[in-house]
Design a protein around this motif. Sequence first.
Motif, PDB file in Angstrom:
ATOM      1  N   LYS A 251       9.368  10.696   7.569  1.00  0.00           N
ATOM      2  CA  LYS A 251       8.632  11.880   7.107  1.00  0.00           C
ATOM      3  C   LYS A 251       9.438  13.160   7.379  1.00  0.00           C
ATOM      4  N   LYS A 254      13.422  12.592   5.662  1.00  0.00           N
ATOM      5  CA  LYS A 254      13.499  12.201   4.254  1.00  0.00           C
ATOM      6  C   LYS A 254      14.886  11.650   3.871  1.00  0.00           C
ATOM      7  N   ASN A 274       5.938   8.216   1.313  1.00  0.00           N
ATOM      8  CA  ASN A 274       7.216   8.903   1.082  1.00  0.00           C
ATOM      9  C   ASN A 274       7.820   8.422  -0.236  1.00  0.00           C
ATOM     10  N   ASP A 276       9.660   9.608  -2.414  1.00  0.00           N
ATOM     11  CA  ASP A 276      11.038   9.986  -2.789  1.00  0.00           C
ATOM     12  C   ASP A 276      12.098   9.221  -2.014  1.00  0.00           C
ATOM     13  N   VAL A 277      11.674   8.435  -1.007  1.00  0.00           N
ATOM     14  CA  VAL A 277      12.646   7.715  -0.184  1.00  0.00           C
ATOM     15  C   VAL A 277      12.778   6.286  -0.722  1.00  0.00           C
TER      16      VAL A 277
END
Length: 331
Positions: A251, A254, A274, A276-277
Amino acid sequence: MLAYTPEIAASTAQLYQKVSKVIPEIEWPFHAPYIAEINRLKRERDAVILAHNYQTPEIYHGVADIVGDSLQLAHEAANTKASIIIMAGVYFMAETAKLLNPDKTVLIPDKLAGCSLADSITGADVRLLRQKYPGVPVVTYVNSSVDVKAESDICITSGNAVRVVESLGVPRVICLPDEYLSNYIAKHTKVEIISWKGHCEVHERFTAQELRDYRVSNPGAIILAHPECPPDVLLEADFVGSTFRMSQYVKDNKPAKVIMITECSMSDNVAVENPDVEFVRPCNLCPHMKRITLPKILECLQGGGTEVTIAPELAARARLAVERMLAVPHG
Ligand code: 13P
Ligand code: SF4
């Protein structure tokens, strides 16, 4: 099996959108009716569902009121106002919740949800260790039975272990039962650690070579590992921490690509939060955590499940060890 009606499809559509990356669409008609019914019944019955980070995403994101690592669940169990606690986790977690809530009903959806660490040691073993090392405090991982906690001075979790050990202000402690967690603590403190040879069957299976191979095939990926892994595995990781700390790391930082060296559902649950990860997902399943399912949670709310009971004299001694841990100030 409960029916997947158009109403249930509509009322759970938003939730499915959130978890769609980790739960195949074909499975949703099975999960959704249970999620809807559990969420309805838990309000009616004044129940709270606590779920460990290793629970499957349909439990973790679908029905849990509180999620977290063992430390967070212990804190929340101490604070809850609900009259029924359902522990979506393993037996020692339900026992800890009962210790901290002796007047509440604590239910576990499957009483066979054990733990190889908790099974590695008995109260009698602890008494023998005390004879061997007179006067040395016994510090015990919460992944232990109530009998073992009752023979201990204080508990620890993977999230507070070094802090709790150092709070005792002694040169030497007996640290039970996880050899690898003890090893990790020993590397981060001057306190001498006497350990026991208990292992987590999930984390002990990872190897250092495996991690080196993941690095080669995933250049730039950040590797996070749980301290229950063997020491040579931890040496290959970029970050070592409890399940809460691993999730916090993702978090806060990232990273573009991450590899979590821990139980399988952990990556799924953190990935939902998350998006985008990118997660590379080598993992090992905990067969005990996986005993908990939505149908079994529903059974708890319908009068089934197993109620955790602990003899009062035993509970009083074990509770002291857990409460001493919870009283250690945060670092
Ligand atoms: P934490 O969630 O406290 O890191 O523990 C991991 C674990 O193996 C619990 O069974
Ligand atoms: Fe026990 Fe390991 Fe499963 Fe956690 S992951 S419950 S420590 S066997």
